[in-house]
Design a protein around this motif. Structure first.
Motif, mmCIF file in Angstrom:
data_model
loop_
_atom_site.group_PDB
_atom_site.id
_atom_site.type_symbol
_atom_site.label_atom_id
_atom_site.label_comp_id
_atom_site.label_asym_id
_atom_site.label_seq_id
_atom_site.Cartn_x
_atom_site.Cartn_y
_atom_site.Cartn_z
ATOM 1 N N ALA A 20 0.824 -1.216 0.000
ATOM 2 C CA ALA A 20 0.000 0.000 0.000
ATOM 3 C C ALA A 20 0.851 1.257 0.000
ATOM 4 O O ALA A 20 0.447 2.291 -0.546
ATOM 5 C CB ALA A 20 -0.925 -0.006 1.217
ATOM 6 N N ASN A 40 -7.691 8.542 -5.634
ATOM 7 C CA ASN A 40 -8.244 7.355 -4.987
ATOM 8 C C ASN A 40 -7.293 6.169 -5.130
ATOM 9 O O ASN A 40 -6.791 5.890 -6.222
ATOM 10 C CB ASN A 40 -9.595 7.017 -5.641
ATOM 11 C CG ASN A 40 -10.330 5.925 -4.895
ATOM 12 O OD1 ASN A 40 -10.293 5.883 -3.670
ATOM 13 N ND2 ASN A 40 -10.998 5.057 -5.633
ATOM 14 N N GLY A 41 -7.006 5.497 -4.014
ATOM 15 C CA GLY A 41 -6.118 4.348 -4.038
ATOM 16 C C GLY A 41 -4.643 4.682 -3.965
ATOM 17 O O GLY A 41 -3.801 3.807 -4.136
ATOM 18 N N GLY A 43 -2.810 5.502 -1.400
ATOM 19 C CA GLY A 43 -2.122 5.041 -0.197
ATOM 20 C C GLY A 43 -1.913 6.114 0.843
ATOM 21 O O GLY A 43 -1.205 5.911 1.830
ATOM 22 N N ARG A 222 -0.245 5.326 -6.156
ATOM 23 C CA ARG A 222 0.091 3.910 -6.075
ATOM 24 C C ARG A 222 1.126 3.628 -4.989
ATOM 25 O O ARG A 222 2.031 2.818 -5.161
ATOM 26 C CB ARG A 222 0.576 3.393 -7.432
ATOM 27 C CG ARG A 222 -0.491 3.504 -8.508
ATOM 28 C CD ARG A 222 -0.021 2.964 -9.838
ATOM 29 N NE ARG A 222 -1.050 3.089 -10.858
ATOM 30 C CZ ARG A 222 -0.910 2.725 -12.122
ATOM 31 N NH1 ARG A 222 0.253 2.206 -12.523
ATOM 32 N NH2 ARG A 222 -1.892 2.860 -12.977
ATOM 33 N N SER A 247 -10.315 10.816 -11.508
ATOM 34 C CA SER A 247 -10.469 10.647 -10.070
ATOM 35 C C SER A 247 -11.422 11.668 -9.512
ATOM 36 O O SER A 247 -11.479 12.800 -9.980
ATOM 37 C CB SER A 247 -9.116 10.796 -9.372
ATOM 38 O OG SER A 247 -9.289 10.852 -7.980
ATOM 39 N N ALA A 252 -7.946 7.626 -0.096
ATOM 40 C CA ALA A 252 -7.504 6.260 -0.340
ATOM 41 C C ALA A 252 -7.970 5.362 0.754
ATOM 42 O O ALA A 252 -8.236 5.784 1.844
ATOM 43 C CB ALA A 252 -5.987 6.239 -0.403
#
Length: 252
Positions: A20, A40-41, A43, A222, A247, A252
């Motif tokens: 993550a 989003n996502g 980390g 990421r 996005s 996240a």
């Protein structure tokens, strides 16, 4: 003495094979407002939980005021002056705004059992509690139960309880999330007001808030640092623009 109050080196966190956060280096300058953002996502929530000690890293190190705090608990780092906004537990709904701040002051001064000793002991904190409520714009809500406050005013109360611990570094997790436009404006003004002599690190999804408040911004994508700098340079970075395409800037 270092010009940085908080530093992370090679910070990583894996969950069952999924990384993550990967090799994050971060330096937060003293007396600044530093924002951690990302699509989003990205980390950023995991990274924030690592920095605030609510998660243990898989690898890497964290130092606060030049001392290694990698293995310390949130309570231990709070005693050293690094406090997350909800750390003294979000507010007690059945207690008034004044009572909530008095409990925080009692904990800050080592009175962990004052909570159970009743009104007589806690009244010694009244003057300072009133000052903090004034500072966050809640002088008119001293005797209002926290459960009856609007969401934005409840967050202001949470900041007052955090300030009761007299932190040198405040970590704010999505301070304007879920707020109306007027409440956002109130919290932004409050953060500007309380920053004197303090450093603030925040995760924030609202980019207009970030642009108006932050001295420096770290962008994650990421699980890695994608870019870092002031808002002007970060917002003009082609990689950042690409990362945000499609996005909604959710957390996240």
């Amino acid at each position: 003495m270092s010009e940085y109050i908080l530093q992370a080196r090679g910070l990583s966190k894996g969950f069952r094979g999924f990384m993550a956060v990967q090799d994050v280096d971060l330096s937060v300058e003293k007396d600044s407002i530093h924002a951690l953002i990302g699509p989003n996502g990205a980390g950023k929530t995991t990274c924030f939980n690592l920095l605030s000690k609510f998660l243990a890293p898989s690898s890497g190190s964290i130092s606060f005021e030049g001392e290694d705090i990698t293995s310390l608990s949130p309570a231990a780092v709070a005693r050293r002056g690094m406090v997350r906004s909800f750390q003294i537990s979000a507010v007690f709904g059945h207690m008034t705004a004044l009572e909530n701040v008095r409990i925080a002051l009692a904990r800050a001064r080592g009175g962990n059992f004052d909570f159970w000793r009743g009104e007589r002991v806690l009244t010694q904190y009244n003057d300072r509690a009133h000052e903090l409520l004034y500072d966050v714009g809640l002088s008119d809500s001293v005797d209002v139960p926290a459960a009856e406050l609007s969401y934005g005013r409840k967050r202001a109360l949470e900041i007052a309880t955090t300030l009761a611990l007299d932190p040198r570094l405040m970590l704010l997790d999505e301070p304007t999330a879920g707020m109306t436009e007027s409440d956002v404006a109130r919290i932004v003004a409050l953060i500007r007001q309380i920053r004197g002599g303090r450093t603030i690190l925040m995760v924030e999804h609202n980019l207009s808030v970030v642009s108006g408040l932050s001295d420096r911004i770290t962008v994650l994508a990421r699980g890695r640092v994608l870019a870092e700098g002031d808002y002007e340079s970060v917002s003009a970075n082609e990689a950042v623009v690409t990362a945000y395409l499609g996005s909604d800037h959710a957390d996240a």
